[in-house]
Design a protein around this motif. Structure first.
Motif, PDB file in Angstrom:
ATOM      1  N   ILE A  19      -4.087  -3.393  -5.291  1.00  0.00           N
ATOM      2  CA  ILE A  19      -3.589  -2.221  -4.569  1.00  0.00           C
ATOM      3  C   ILE A  19      -3.203  -1.111  -5.546  1.00  0.00           C
ATOM      4  O   ILE A  19      -3.444   0.074  -5.281  1.00  0.00           O
ATOM      5  N   ILE A  38       0.846  -1.206   0.000  1.00  0.00           N
ATOM      6  CA  ILE A  38       0.000   0.000   0.000  1.00  0.00           C
ATOM      7  C   ILE A  38       0.874   1.246   0.000  1.00  0.00           C
ATOM      8  O   ILE A  38       0.658   2.179  -0.785  1.00  0.00           O
ATOM      9  N   ARG A  39       1.871   1.271   0.866  1.00  0.00           N
ATOM     10  CA  ARG A  39       2.749   2.445   0.930  1.00  0.00           C
ATOM     11  C   ARG A  39       3.541   2.610  -0.361  1.00  0.00           C
ATOM     12  O   ARG A  39       3.652   3.719  -0.904  1.00  0.00           O
ATOM     13  N   THR A  84      -4.833   2.602  -5.201  1.00  0.00           N
ATOM     14  CA  THR A  84      -3.997   3.785  -4.975  1.00  0.00           C
ATOM     15  C   THR A  84      -3.908   4.702  -6.196  1.00  0.00           C
ATOM     16  O   THR A  84      -3.398   5.819  -6.093  1.00  0.00           O
ATOM     17  N   LYS A 109       1.808   8.980  -6.320  1.00  0.00           N
ATOM     18  CA  LYS A 109       1.947  10.408  -6.040  1.00  0.00           C
ATOM     19  C   LYS A 109       3.158  11.013  -6.750  1.00  0.00           C
ATOM     20  O   LYS A 109       3.125  12.182  -7.161  1.00  0.00           O
ATOM     21  N   HIS A 167      -6.401   1.847   2.859  1.00  0.00           N
ATOM     22  CA  HIS A 167      -5.718   2.914   2.131  1.00  0.00           C
ATOM     23  C   HIS A 167      -6.233   4.277   2.579  1.00  0.00           C
ATOM     24  O   HIS A 167      -5.442   5.226   2.755  1.00  0.00           O
ATOM     25  N   TYR A 184      -4.657   5.031   5.807  1.00  0.00           N
ATOM     26  CA  TYR A 184      -3.253   5.364   5.579  1.00  0.00           C
ATOM     27  C   TYR A 184      -3.107   6.819   5.133  1.00  0.00           C
ATOM     28  O   TYR A 184      -2.238   7.550   5.634  1.00  0.00           O
ATOM     29  N   LEU A 185      -3.950   7.265   4.226  1.00  0.00           N
ATOM     30  CA  LEU A 185      -3.877   8.640   3.744  1.00  0.00           C
ATOM     31  C   LEU A 185      -4.167   9.635   4.869  1.00  0.00           C
ATOM     32  O   LEU A 185      -3.513  10.685   4.968  1.00  0.00           O
ATOM     33  N   ARG A 242      -9.596  -0.719   0.442  1.00  0.00           N
ATOM     34  CA  ARG A 242     -10.009   0.676   0.276  1.00  0.00           C
ATOM     35  C   ARG A 242     -10.074   1.378   1.640  1.00  0.00           C
ATOM     36  O   ARG A 242      -9.626   2.519   1.791  1.00  0.00           O
ATOM     37  N   TYR A 261       2.940   1.540  -3.462  1.00  0.00           N
ATOM     38  CA  TYR A 261       2.156   1.956  -4.630  1.00  0.00           C
ATOM     39  C   TYR A 261       1.588   3.363  -4.460  1.00  0.00           C
ATOM     40  O   TYR A 261       1.483   4.120  -5.432  1.00  0.00           O
ATOM     41  N   ASP A 262       1.219   3.730  -3.230  1.00  0.00           N
ATOM     42  CA  ASP A 262       0.711   5.073  -3.006  1.00  0.00           C
ATOM     43  C   ASP A 262       1.795   6.106  -3.287  1.00  0.00           C
ATOM     44  O   ASP A 262       1.534   7.123  -3.950  1.00  0.00           O
TER      45      ASP A 262
END
Length: 335
Positions: free
Chosen positions: A274, A208-209, A278, A216, A323, A326-327, A320, A211-212
């Motif tokens: 994921i 998750i981290r 993301t 970005k 994530h 996480y955001l 979802r 790919y996020d």
């Protein structure tokens, strides 16, 4: 391993006489590891179920590796119920790099808590283990009686041995002291308050981290460890917490109970999901020089189903939610 999975009341199994029933909502309930992935989910579930006296201590307040401090805490708070969710955890890299830490810290934490619970006559205790307790090449899906029937996965064998010791400690407490205590073995967990550290996290929060951040930054590619072919089962921590309360109120027996969804996906499939969640639109590459770990790890959850519980949160919905959390919390997460 001894048997004992049943939905009916258990009488005098291993010297234990206890009828599973709804827990007293006003009793003191200690959740060891209450700020972690599993512990925080258990606290949320207990609060929603109406428990009014939930106790927790941060590691800065109570070091469970300190035996005297742990015993003193139990003497002061006198919990009637305990969930032992405190543990040193990490992914393949962390487990493979620091096996002494994972073995020593977890043995000390669980031994101190269990011994203190014995000394202060805790009525119900749930010990949380991990599916890595089972042999690397166990039959799939993995039944509870696969425990101690083969070699462990080498990359996390130290952590697995600590958790196996915890299961046996619970069984010993049942035999020697007549404690109505149980163990639950969850599959791979994820959700709010997970560890998203690049070096210390499990596969799902790490992805998750990764790919996020790639989405970005506009990166053209993401590189993951291994081949992506291993199959893994994932359970949202809120589902795990619900299962824990269900077991405490509906199960008693010496055998550890598997907790999972009963379905699995490949690491490649989870990475694709994921990436979609993301918003990453680049290419995924795989570093095949890195280890895959166990080829498949799917739990047989038929016994839990017989006890009346099944998972409710789908993997995509759970991802979802995770994530989104996480955001919202990225600025405060462990680096």
């Amino acid at each position: 391993m001894a048997s004992g999975l049943t939905a009916s009341p258990v009488v005098a199994i291993d010297g234990v006489e206890f009828n599973p029933a709804p827990l007293d909502r006003d009793a003191t309930f200690y959740v060891a590891g209450h700020r972690g992935l599993v512990g925080s989910a258990i606290v949320r579930r207990l609060e929603s179920a109406g428990f009014t006296n939930i106790v927790g201590r941060a590691s800065s307040e109570l070091d469970l590796k300190d035996r005297d401090a742990t015993v003193a805490f139990f003497a002061e708070t006198k919990p009637r119920y305990v969930v032992l969710a405190a543990a040193k955890v990490g992914g393949i890299l962390a487990n493979n790099t620091y096996p002494v830490d994972f073995l020593s810290d977890n043995i000390r934490i669980q031994t101190n808590v269990i011994d203190a619970a014995i000394a202060h006559d805790v009525e119900r205790l749930l010990f949380l283990g991990s599916s890595c307790i089972y042999p690397k090449f166990a039959p799939q899906p993995i039944p509870e009686d696969s425990l101690l029937t083969g070699h462990l996965e080498p990359t996390n064998d130290a952590y697995a041995i600590a958790k196996i010791a915890g299961i046996l400690h619970i069984q010993a407490a049942r035999r020697q002291y007549g404690k109505a205590w149980i163990s639950a073995m969850p599959t791979n967990l994820y959700g709010p308050n997970d560890n998203f550290s690049p070096k210390g996290s499990h596969v799902l929060p790490a992805l998750i981290r990764r790919y996020d951040e790639a989405a970005k930054s506009g990166a053209e590619s993401v590189t993951n460890w291994g081949t992506g072919s291993p199959r893994r089962e994932f359970l949202h921590s809120d589902d795990m917490a619900d299962a824990c309360l269900h077991l405490l109120e509906n199960y008693d027996g010496p055998t550890q109970v598997n907790v999972g969804t009963g379905t699995d996906v490949t690491i490649k499939e989870i990475a694709e999901t994921i990436a979609g969640v993301t918003g990453f639109e680049g290419v995924t590459e795989w570093d095949t020089t890195k280890p895959d770990g166990t080829p498949q790890k799917l739990l047989d959850v038929s016994h839990l189903a017989e006890l009346g519980w099944t998972a409710q949160i789908s993997l995509e919905e759970g991802l979802r939610r995770t994530h989104a959390w996480y955001l919202e919390n990225a600025a405060h997460l462990r680096g």
